[in-house]
Motif scaffolding. Sequence first.
Motif, PDB file in Angstrom:
ATOM      1  N   ASP A   1       1.007  -1.244   0.060  1.00 52.27           N
ATOM      2  CA  ASP A   1      -0.249   0.079  -0.577  1.00 52.27           C
ATOM      3  C   ASP A   1       0.616   0.811  -0.063  1.00 52.27           C
ATOM      4  OD1 ASP A   1      -2.515  -0.733  -0.305  1.00 52.27           O
ATOM      5  OD2 ASP A   1      -2.731  -0.922   2.620  1.00 52.27           O
ATOM      6  N   LEU A   2       1.758   1.123   0.511  1.00 47.35           N
ATOM      7  CA  LEU A   2       2.651   2.628   1.134  1.00 47.35           C
ATOM      8  C   LEU A   2       3.585   2.844  -0.356  1.00 47.35           C
ATOM      9  CD1 LEU A   2       2.448   1.963   5.042  1.00 47.35           C
ATOM     10  CD2 LEU A   2       1.380   3.974   3.931  1.00 47.35           C
ATOM     11  N   GLY A   3       3.983   1.272  -0.869  1.00 48.34           N
ATOM     12  CA  GLY A   3       5.352   1.593  -1.747  1.00 48.34           C
ATOM     13  C   GLY A   3       6.465   1.365  -1.608  1.00 48.34           C
ATOM     14  N   ILE A   4       6.365   0.700  -0.511  1.00 47.04           N
ATOM     15  CA  ILE A   4       7.954   0.652   0.706  1.00 47.04           C
ATOM     16  C   ILE A   4       8.748  -0.700  -0.740  1.00 47.04           C
ATOM     17  CG2 ILE A   4       8.570  -0.390   2.282  1.00 47.04           C
ATOM     18  CD1 ILE A   4       6.692   1.445   4.150  1.00 47.04           C
ATOM     19  N   SER A   5       9.892  -0.454  -0.435  1.00 43.69           N
ATOM     20  CA  SER A   5      10.557  -1.262  -1.512  1.00 43.69           C
ATOM     21  C   SER A   5      11.851  -2.560  -0.214  1.00 43.69           C
ATOM     22  CB  SER A   5      11.242  -0.602  -2.795  1.00 43.69           C
ATOM     23  OG  SER A   5      12.604  -0.630  -1.649  1.00 43.69           O
ATOM     24  N   ASP A   6      11.902  -1.903   0.813  1.00 44.52           N
ATOM     25  CA  ASP A   6      12.849  -2.882   1.273  1.00 44.52           C
ATOM     26  C   ASP A   6      12.492  -3.224   2.743  1.00 44.52           C
ATOM     27  OD1 ASP A   6      14.527  -2.346  -0.953  1.00 44.52           O
ATOM     28  OD2 ASP A   6      15.448  -3.967   0.141  1.00 44.52           O
ATOM     29  N   VAL A   7      12.058  -4.041   3.772  1.00 46.64           N
ATOM     30  CA  VAL A   7      12.011  -3.820   5.256  1.00 46.64           C
ATOM     31  C   VAL A   7      12.976  -4.431   5.680  1.00 46.64           C
ATOM     32  CG1 VAL A   7       9.241  -4.340   4.735  1.00 46.64           C
ATOM     33  CG2 VAL A   7      10.698  -6.544   4.883  1.00 46.64           C
ATOM     34  N   ALA A   8      13.030  -4.421   7.382  1.00 49.32           N
ATOM     35  CA  ALA A   8      13.769  -4.884   8.203  1.00 49.32           C
ATOM     36  C   ALA A   8      13.397  -5.622   9.634  1.00 49.32           C
ATOM     37  CB  ALA A   8      15.202  -4.596   7.848  1.00 49.32           C
ATOM     38  N   LEU A   9      13.732  -6.488  10.010  1.00 50.77           N
ATOM     39  CA  LEU A   9      13.920  -6.825  11.238  1.00 50.77           C
ATOM     40  C   LEU A   9      14.915  -7.731  11.549  1.00 50.77           C
ATOM     41  CD1 LEU A   9      10.782  -9.075  11.210  1.00 50.77           C
ATOM     42  CD2 LEU A   9      12.222  -9.183   9.293  1.00 50.77           C
ATOM     43  N   PRO A  10      15.117  -7.642  13.288  1.00 48.70           N
ATOM     44  CA  PRO A  10      15.681  -8.417  14.132  1.00 48.70           C
ATOM     45  C   PRO A  10      15.059 -10.145  13.969  1.00 48.70           C
ATOM     46  CG  PRO A  10      14.979  -7.485  15.446  1.00 48.70           C
ATOM     47  CD  PRO A  10      14.602  -6.800  14.516  1.00 48.70           C
ATOM     48  N   THR A  11      15.697 -11.168  14.549  1.00 48.09           N
ATOM     49  CA  THR A  11      14.567 -12.467  14.647  1.00 48.09           C
ATOM     50  C   THR A  11      15.896 -13.393  14.883  1.00 48.09           C
ATOM     51  OG1 THR A  11      13.076 -14.180  13.733  1.00 48.09           O
ATOM     52  CG2 THR A  11      14.999 -13.519  11.870  1.00 48.09           C
ATOM     53  N   ALA A  12      15.202 -13.981  16.284  1.00 51.81           N
ATOM     54  CA  ALA A  12      15.812 -15.464  16.573  1.00 51.81           C
ATOM     55  C   ALA A  12      14.682 -16.177  16.597  1.00 51.81           C
ATOM     56  CB  ALA A  12      16.126 -14.916  18.261  1.00 51.81           C
ATOM     57  N   GLY A  13      13.287 -16.232  15.837  1.00 56.15           N
ATOM     58  CA  GLY A  13      12.262 -17.993  15.559  1.00 56.15           C
ATOM     59  C   GLY A  13      12.109 -17.274  14.840  1.00 56.15           C
ATOM     60  N   ASN A  14      10.530 -16.997  14.683  1.00 58.66           N
ATOM     61  CA  ASN A  14      10.080 -16.903  13.207  1.00 58.66           C
ATOM     62  C   ASN A  14       9.739 -15.748  12.701  1.00 58.66           C
ATOM     63  OD1 ASN A  14       9.378 -20.178  13.741  1.00 58.66           O
ATOM     64  ND2 ASN A  14       8.564 -19.714  15.772  1.00 58.66           N
ATOM     65  N   ALA A  15       9.525 -15.079  13.691  1.00 58.17           N
ATOM     66  CA  ALA A  15       9.561 -13.867  12.485  1.00 58.17           C
ATOM     67  C   ALA A  15       9.722 -13.737  11.390  1.00 58.17           C
ATOM     68  CB  ALA A  15       9.655 -12.974  13.129  1.00 58.17           C
ATOM     69  N   GLY A  16      11.531 -13.893  11.718  1.00 53.51           N
ATOM     70  CA  GLY A  16      12.563 -13.324  10.382  1.00 53.51           C
ATOM     71  C   GLY A  16      11.641 -14.415   8.535  1.00 53.51           C
ATOM     72  N   GLY A  17      11.601 -15.056   9.322  1.00 45.63           N
ATOM     73  CA  GLY A  17      11.064 -16.729   8.177  1.00 45.63           C
ATOM     74  C   GLY A  17       9.433 -15.997   7.364  1.00 45.63           C
ATOM     75  N   ALA A  18       8.340 -16.058   8.509  1.00 43.38           N
ATOM     76  CA  ALA A  18       7.337 -15.583   7.287  1.00 43.38           C
ATOM     77  C   ALA A  18       7.023 -14.425   7.201  1.00 43.38           C
ATOM     78  CB  ALA A  18       6.802 -14.870   9.540  1.00 43.38           C
ATOM     79  N   TRP A  19       8.447 -13.027   7.066  1.00 46.88           N
ATOM     80  CA  TRP A  19       8.671 -12.000   6.411  1.00 46.88           C
ATOM     81  C   TRP A  19       8.888 -12.323   4.918  1.00 46.88           C
ATOM     82  CZ3 TRP A  19       6.962  -6.726   7.112  1.00 46.88           C
ATOM     83  CH2 TRP A  19       6.302  -6.686   8.073  1.00 46.88           C
ATOM     84  N   ALA A  20      10.106 -13.237   5.205  1.00 51.11           N
ATOM     85  CA  ALA A  20      10.955 -13.564   4.176  1.00 51.11           C
ATOM     86  C   ALA A  20      10.129 -14.090   3.195  1.00 51.11           C
ATOM     87  CB  ALA A  20      12.022 -14.493   4.627  1.00 51.11           C
ATOM     88  N   CYS A  21       8.747 -15.150   3.653  1.00 49.37           N
ATOM     89  CA  CYS A  21       8.154 -15.674   2.394  1.00 49.37           C
ATOM     90  C   CYS A  21       7.064 -15.090   2.363  1.00 49.37           C
ATOM     91  CB  CYS A  21       7.441 -16.774   3.740  1.00 49.37           C
ATOM     92  SG  CYS A  21       6.316 -17.599   2.891  1.00 49.37           S
ATOM     93  N   TYR A  22       6.749 -13.834   2.818  1.00 49.58           N
ATOM     94  CA  TYR A  22       6.215 -13.400   2.399  1.00 49.58           C
ATOM     95  C   TYR A  22       6.644 -12.376   1.467  1.00 49.58           C
ATOM     96  CZ  TYR A  22       1.731 -14.857   4.894  1.00 49.58           C
ATOM     97  OH  TYR A  22       1.125 -15.915   5.417  1.00 49.58           O
ATOM     98  N   GLY A  23       7.626 -11.802   1.577  1.00 49.81           N
ATOM     99  CA  GLY A  23       8.580 -10.914   1.012  1.00 49.81           C
ATOM    100  C   GLY A  23       8.522 -11.427  -0.178  1.00 49.81           C
ATOM    101  N   ALA A  24       8.747 -12.692  -0.097  1.00 45.06           N
ATOM    102  CA  ALA A  24       8.532 -13.534  -1.443  1.00 45.06           C
ATOM    103  C   ALA A  24       8.418 -13.789  -2.513  1.00 45.06           C
ATOM    104  CB  ALA A  24       9.615 -15.093  -1.293  1.00 45.06           C
ATOM    105  N   ALA A  25       6.681 -13.653  -2.057  1.00 44.12           N
ATOM    106  CA  ALA A  25       5.739 -13.588  -3.006  1.00 44.12           C
ATOM    107  C   ALA A  25       5.571 -12.533  -3.609  1.00 44.12           C
ATOM    108  CB  ALA A  25       4.376 -13.997  -1.733  1.00 44.12           C
ATOM    109  N   VAL A  26       5.828 -11.492  -3.339  1.00 44.67           N
ATOM    110  CA  VAL A  26       5.518 -10.071  -4.031  1.00 44.67           C
ATOM    111  C   VAL A  26       6.960  -9.327  -4.421  1.00 44.67           C
ATOM    112  CG1 VAL A  26       3.297  -9.538  -3.331  1.00 44.67           C
ATOM    113  CG2 VAL A  26       5.872  -9.006  -1.873  1.00 44.67           C
ATOM    114  N   GLY A  27       7.642  -9.858  -4.610  1.00 46.34           N
ATOM    115  CA  GLY A  27       8.911 -10.085  -4.069  1.00 46.34           C
ATOM    116  C   GLY A  27       9.561  -8.291  -3.284  1.00 46.34           C
TER     117      GLY A  27
END
Lengths: 396, 396
Positions: free
Chosen positions: B125-151
């Motif tokens: 919605d907001l036209g963001i191209s890159d996001v960042a987060l720290p992860t020691a568990g499952n949040a990173g995998g989830a964002w990586a997966c959804y990010g992959a779905a839309v580039g």
Amino acid sequence: MTSFVTGLTCSECGRTYDHREAQGTCVEDGRPLLVEYDLGGIRRTVRRDDLAARIPTMWRYRELLPVEEDENIVSLGEGFTPMLLSDTVASLLGVAQVWIKDEGRNPTGTFKARGASCGVSRAMDLGISDVALPTAGNAGGAWACYGAAVGLGVHVAVPSEAPAITAIECRAHGADVIEVEGAIDAASRHLDGRIAEERWFDVSGYREPYRLDGKRTLGFEIAEQLGWRRPDAIVYPTGGALALLGIWRAWVQLIELGWVEPPLPRLIAVQSTGCAPVVRAFESRAEDTEPFEGAGTVASGLLVPASIGHKLALRAIRHSGGTAIAVPDEAIIDAVATMAREGAVLASPEAAATLAGAVALRERGDLAPEDRVVLVATGSGHKYPEVVERAAGPGG
Amino acid sequence: MTSFVTGLTCSECGRTYDHREAQGTCVEDGRPLLVEYDLGGIRRTVRRDDLAARIPTMWRYRELLPVEEDENIVSLGEGFTPMLLSDTVASLLGVAQVWIKDEGRNPTGTFKARGASCGVSRAMDLGISDVALPTAGNAGGAWACYGAAVGLGVHVAVPSEAPAITAIECRAHGADVIEVEGAIDAASRHLDGRIAEERWFDVSGYREPYRLDGKRTLGFEIAEQLGWRRPDAIVYPTGGALALLGIWRAWVQLIELGWVEPPLPRLIAVQSTGCAPVVRAFESRAEDTEPFEGAGTVASGLLVPASIGHKLALRAIRHSGGTAIAVPDEAIIDAVATMAREGAVLASPEAAATLAGAVALRERGDLAPEDRVVLVATGSGHKYPEVVERAAGPGG
């Protein structure tokens, strides 16, 4: 409700059996029994469009499932898994549309939950107290889990060559795990002896009719989720071929019900070059498979060198106008990476083999640019951390 | 449709922000922003009972979600996970009813998919191209997966103390993985510097408002799946407490919509005795948590020694009449086994902690024999093979 089942028939000789008693394979020829339904009665009872409002599990197809008493249904919310449309994978393959059927979202992380849900429910119907099966992968975990839900005794023979997670998952669910030195055939042979001694009910693939029947729901879902329109091809990773056969039976029945138009979608079996009995038989126009010597593949679910159901699977593939193809393990591992990156699904190697197969099929002309293709991603990559690690590549 | 969002307000000072621009935390006090909705408008647009016919994902609550343009929704079929009624677990606990909300059935195997689906959709919605987060568990995998779905570019800082699967899963989905020596706070600090340099959008927990909003759907589902009837208690494993807060906001909004009757269900936070800042603050009647020194637990998702959202979580627990309890790691591992054997769910240690917590709550009288209890099983045990192996016990 009671079921619309009218009886069981041998897939080979047509001999009939009473479904109100526990049955195994045909006493004449040892081939699998198929469940027959009163499709006319089903057509009069339920309209296709009534289904839309039902629960989002495989039990939405209640009339098409073999369980007698509703109270015996053992459901953990299996089935009605997402069909993910992937434009990226479609353009990568050069076909019109690709759906990934994400079966990793089932209980226990694989499509095996469908067979176990239906099989354990029927075991409750029949008053069975103990079941037994050999497993080198995901079937054991599924039966252990569904057994745990209702206190059914589950005895699982796990070969020493199986991945460690196989026995661990079964034990976690409280199953009786019998460890057997060797490969899956050794586990099978060992179990045959125990089954005779202990009077356990044998639920090995094709040895009881209801696992197969639960897997038919995959076919019903593909039809319903595509708005009852036929995809051109359904690509399936093929070990024992139970689910491929289930999809075929489902579509044959849907056509007979008048819920979808003929012809059938083309059913395409993908195997690993390390274990490709169905592909060999298909290519040599044989009626049945020969045991595949020296079998080995990273996709452990495809490691089925021979099966009493392969003959039927070959018939289904040919009847649907489909084909069979083998891909090397390296292509399977690459496909795990591609599916995770382009399709946003972390798939098991068996599941990713469908994508590797589709690439090869497109190259040899068995998939066309206008084709609408379903890749059945049978399980989650989370159960195969070593394979996912190889697919992910080295860290930075 | 566009959304019913009217704006963002600081959870601490009430300052308002424009949701049509990318926002982080409050510029005044650094506290999380909450998304405000035109609930009157929603009430006039959709009736509660219209929902029954909708898709079985969290996007069935479309009007209650913050995405502006439908075409920006990134869905992999997340949410509407099963609520499994377990008579065995209920009688073991000595309460009237127990449901296990099986969040391991989400894409990427955990409830983190809800936050990622909503957050990535809003990033579109907001036209963001890159996001960042720290992860020691499952949040990173989830964002990586959804990010992959839309580039979408996803940059993940993974501490060296995280389980190996964390970085592997992110890399498999094509995320940029930054390995940082130490624990999650080291990864966070490192990432803060990179975010400033690279102009990535910070999607750490509570640092953007939409992860929280996606997790509200857990609360909507618990209500809908129980026929819009209140359970007595919802037991939640609490690390950052984002989802606990989401459930609270969901129920407050449902009451305001008139879709459920007050009062709120009691929200109960379970932590490990190895990292229990929320429990300590709750017991000492503090307004906010103090950083938990020397934290460590087998349930890596509970390893959040401090969070800018804990203050709000404590408010939510107290407002609901709930409580907080800590359980030792040994009880968590036992609960993994019990949940697999009695509840037929192979749960992550965080998920199983709810059962360990419920046992302790029942003993100290915080759960009563007549209570109807929901255990939120946040993730699948398949992502924690070592823990499941310990729970399964020795073979042979």
